[in-house]
Design a protein around this motif. Structure first.
Motif, short mmCIF file in Angstrom:
data_model
loop_
_atom_site.label_atom_id
_atom_site.label_comp_id
_atom_site.label_asym_id
_atom_site.label_seq_id
_atom_site.Cartn_x
_atom_site.Cartn_y
_atom_site.Cartn_z
N ASP A 220 0.84 -1.20 0.00
CA ASP A 220 0.00 0.00 0.00
C ASP A 220 0.88 1.25 0.00
O ASP A 220 1.75 1.41 0.86
CB ASP A 220 -0.88 -0.02 1.25
CG ASP A 220 -1.99 1.02 1.22
OD1 ASP A 220 -1.79 2.09 0.62
OD2 ASP A 220 -3.05 0.74 1.80
N GLN A 223 1.89 3.25 2.98
CA GLN A 223 2.93 2.74 3.87
C GLN A 223 4.29 2.61 3.20
O GLN A 223 5.31 2.55 3.89
CB GLN A 223 2.52 1.35 4.38
CG GLN A 223 1.24 1.33 5.19
CD GLN A 223 0.82 -0.08 5.57
OE1 GLN A 223 0.82 -0.99 4.74
NE2 GLN A 223 0.48 -0.27 6.84
N TYR A 227 4.96 5.72 -2.59
CA TYR A 227 4.08 6.56 -1.78
C TYR A 227 3.02 7.34 -2.55
O TYR A 227 1.87 7.37 -2.14
CB TYR A 227 4.89 7.56 -0.94
CG TYR A 227 5.83 6.90 0.03
CD1 TYR A 227 5.35 6.20 1.13
CD2 TYR A 227 7.20 6.97 -0.16
CE1 TYR A 227 6.22 5.58 2.03
CE2 TYR A 227 8.09 6.37 0.73
CZ TYR A 227 7.59 5.67 1.82
OH TYR A 227 8.46 5.06 2.69
N PRO A 250 -1.46 -4.52 2.67
CA PRO A 250 -0.80 -3.93 3.84
C PRO A 250 0.53 -4.58 4.17
O PRO A 250 0.79 -5.73 3.78
CB PRO A 250 -1.82 -4.18 4.96
CG PRO A 250 -2.57 -5.39 4.52
CD PRO A 250 -2.66 -5.30 3.02
N GLU A 251 1.36 -3.85 4.87
CA GLU A 251 2.59 -4.43 5.40
C GLU A 251 2.26 -5.69 6.20
O GLU A 251 1.22 -5.77 6.86
CB GLU A 251 3.31 -3.43 6.30
CG GLU A 251 3.91 -2.25 5.57
CD GLU A 251 4.69 -1.34 6.50
OE1 GLU A 251 4.68 -1.58 7.73
OE2 GLU A 251 5.32 -0.38 6.01
#
Length: 342
Positions: A220, A223, A227, A250-251
């Motif tokens: 994402d 994160q 960016y 997500p991470e």
């Protein structure tokens, strides 16, 4: 699988990456190619083909602005003449609110005009290495009609825009491969980017076109680098409306969620009617990668290749990221071996 490798890659060895506030050697280093070559040989892959012919300037100009190419070719010599230090690195950028109407004359400012991130400098060998990497991408695309091919080349390319370098990338090898496939007769091409980082350059190059579908599975951008591009609502514009798909995750994502995204990506590619496929092969999704935050294990990579093979398309793999040197070669060999059904 035919493999195309550029022997000029090791001339590009950046000692001046700014990462997390520290200035040091780039994670994108010549050792990456050596470990991949060794792992492919150990896995029984044929040796790389002889170095391919240079990329015609006309093909480069289908992807990149002529003035940008001229800048890349001359930037290092201009930098050394001005500062007499080995690595050319930008320090000022025309951010929104400033004007980007023409490149400034001083080389230090021109570097900022033509780039978007301070992690990427230009060394004495950068232009030659980038040209050779592009040649490998083109040669692999030309070979794809006879079977899958792999451009084992650096520097990588998927962050390079038509007129911007950054994220270790100067020429967009995946876009050059896609243009080569179109030139060879494909009516529609898909680019599947499986690097941890969004392929912002590839998206930007094809964002207004309908003949190349770009699909990216990545961290994402809220994160992770880059960016400022790679969100799910970026679908293309004009003739390219509906021809870009971003699947940000997500991470901490592990294989189950990542594999579900790959299934979605593959269904979109199949539905597009693509006649050929370019895979931006990043293995920095690996759990041990030093600059990435997914949790794919070494044993997950063969299944990725096997799923891509189910598309049954002429396929070109183009090397992108992956910086966990100890496991890098095995992970690349895993994807390619899985694609071949090994």
């Amino acid at each position: 699988m035919r493999i195309f490798h550029n022997p000029d890659h090791d001339r590009h060895d950046s000692r001046s990456e700014l990462h997390d506030g520290q200035l040091g050697r780039s994670f994108e280093c010549p050792e990456r190619m050596a470990v991949i070559r060794d792992a492919l040989a150990a896995a029984g892959f044929a040796p790389p083909a002889p170095p391919p012919a240079p990329v015609p300037r006309a093909l480069l100009e289908r992807v990149h602005a002529p003035a940008y190419l001229d800048f890349l070719e001359t930037a290092h010599a201009r930098w050394v003449a001005a500062y007499r230090t080995p690595d050319a690195i930008a320090f000022t950028y025309p951010v929104p609110g400033l004007r980007r109407t023409a490149p400034p004359a001083p080389i230090a400012a021109a570097l900022g005009y033509w780039s978007f991130s301070v992690d990427t400098c230009i060394t004495e060998g950068s232009w030659g290495a980038a040209r050779s990497a592009a040649a490998c991408a083109r040669a692999a695309a030309l070979a794809a009609a006879e079977g899958p091919a792999f451009a084992l080349a650096r520097p990588p390319g998927h962050h390079a825009h038509g007129d911007l370098f950054g994220g270790y990338c100067y020429l967009n090898n995946a876009a050059i491969a896609a243009e080569t496939l179109l030139e060879a007769g494909a009516a529609r091409v898909a680019v599947l980017d499986i690097d941890y980082h969004h392929g912002n350059g590839t998206q930007a190059i094809f964002y207004g076109r309908g003949d190349v579908l770009t699909v990216s599975i990545h961290a994402d951008p809220v994160q992770a680098f880059p960016y400022f591009l790679g969100h799910a609502d970026e679908g293309g514009t004009g003739a390219g409306e509906g021809c870009n798909m971003n699947l940000p995750l997500p991470e901490g994502t592990a294989i189950a969620a990542w594999r579900a995204a790959l299934d979605t990506a593959c269904r979109r590619i199949a539905g597009h009617g693509a006649e050929a496929l370019v895979v931006s092969l990043g293995v920095d999704t690996y759990e041990g990668d030093p600059i990435s935050r997914f949790r794919l294990a070494e044993g997950d990579f063969p299944g990725i290749g096997a799923r891509i093979a189910r598309l049954r398309l002429p396929t070109v793999f183009v090397m992108e990221g992956g910086y966990a040197i100890a496991a890098l070669g095995r992970n690349v060999a895993g994807v390619l071996g899985g694609f071949l059904g090994r």
